[in-house]
Motif scaffolding. Structure first.
Motif, PDB file in Angstrom:
ATOM      1  N   ILE A   1       4.502  53.764  50.507  1.00 41.21           N
ATOM      2  CA  ILE A   1       5.308  54.958  50.748  1.00 41.21           C
ATOM      3  C   ILE A   1       6.737  54.808  50.222  1.00 41.21           C
ATOM      4  N   ILE A   2       7.432  53.798  50.698  1.00 44.19           N
ATOM      5  CA  ILE A   2       8.862  53.670  50.423  1.00 44.19           C
ATOM      6  C   ILE A   2       9.134  53.273  48.978  1.00 44.19           C
ATOM      7  N   GLU A   3       8.482  52.209  48.509  1.00 45.47           N
ATOM      8  CA  GLU A   3       8.748  51.716  47.161  1.00 45.47           C
ATOM      9  C   GLU A   3       8.464  52.751  46.068  1.00 45.47           C
ATOM     10  N   PRO A   4       7.322  53.434  46.084  1.00 43.90           N
ATOM     11  CA  PRO A   4       7.092  54.443  45.033  1.00 43.90           C
ATOM     12  C   PRO A   4       8.167  55.539  45.021  1.00 43.90           C
ATOM     13  N   TYR A   5       8.621  55.927  46.193  1.00 45.83           N
ATOM     14  CA  TYR A   5       9.671  56.942  46.272  1.00 45.83           C
ATOM     15  C   TYR A   5      10.969  56.423  45.646  1.00 45.83           C
ATOM     16  N   LEU A   6      11.355  55.189  45.993  1.00 44.98           N
ATOM     17  CA  LEU A   6      12.595  54.628  45.447  1.00 44.98           C
ATOM     18  C   LEU A   6      12.510  54.417  43.945  1.00 44.98           C
ATOM     19  N   ILE A   7      11.343  54.045  43.461  1.00 46.64           N
ATOM     20  CA  ILE A   7      11.155  53.890  42.015  1.00 46.64           C
ATOM     21  C   ILE A   7      11.237  55.258  41.337  1.00 46.64           C
ATOM     22  N   GLN A   8      10.579  56.258  41.912  1.00 51.67           N
ATOM     23  CA  GLN A   8      10.596  57.609  41.349  1.00 51.67           C
ATOM     24  C   GLN A   8      12.014  58.176  41.298  1.00 51.67           C
ATOM     25  N   ARG A   9      12.811  57.909  42.305  1.00 55.39           N
ATOM     26  CA  ARG A   9      14.188  58.386  42.367  1.00 55.39           C
ATOM     27  C   ARG A   9      15.127  57.570  41.470  1.00 55.39           C
ATOM     28  N   GLY A  10      14.653  56.442  40.947  1.00 58.07           N
ATOM     29  CA  GLY A  10      15.468  55.634  40.050  1.00 58.07           C
ATOM     30  C   GLY A  10      16.385  54.657  40.754  1.00 58.07           C
ATOM     31  N   PHE A  11      16.091  54.331  42.011  1.00 56.79           N
ATOM     32  CA  PHE A  11      16.929  53.410  42.767  1.00 56.79           C
ATOM     33  C   PHE A  11      16.469  51.962  42.671  1.00 56.79           C
ATOM     34  N   VAL A  12      15.178  51.741  42.475  1.00 57.20           N
ATOM     35  CA  VAL A  12      14.613  50.391  42.468  1.00 57.20           C
ATOM     36  C   VAL A  12      13.778  50.209  41.211  1.00 57.20           C
ATOM     37  N   GLN A  13      13.815  48.994  40.706  1.00 55.13           N
ATOM     38  CA  GLN A  13      13.004  48.621  39.561  1.00 55.13           C
ATOM     39  C   GLN A  13      12.221  47.367  39.929  1.00 55.13           C
TER      40      GLN A  13
END
Length: 66
Positions: free
Chosen positions: A20-32
């Protein structure tokens, strides 16, 4: 950082972070995702009002300072 470290910091189970959390952060461009773990992007640093580390710096130790 690794997923276990993130889970401990957020008090969330690994599955919730990965699904849930990681895909959202990746999609938003916050995490790689990298071979060495997850890293914040420049966008994430700016969003949180933190100084973006230079190219030679890989120090994220100040992320959870209040």
């Amino acid at each position: 950082v690794g997923i276990e470290t993130i889970g401990a910091a957020l008090s969330e189970p690994r599955d919730a972070i990965e699904d849930i959390i990681e895909p959202y952060l990746i999609q938003r461009g916050f995490v790689q995702r990298t071979p060495r773990g997850r890293v914040l992007t420049r966008h994430a640093y700016k969003h949180m009002g933190l100084a973006v580390p230079g190219k030679d710096q890989n120090d994220q130790s100040r992320l959870f300072e209040g």
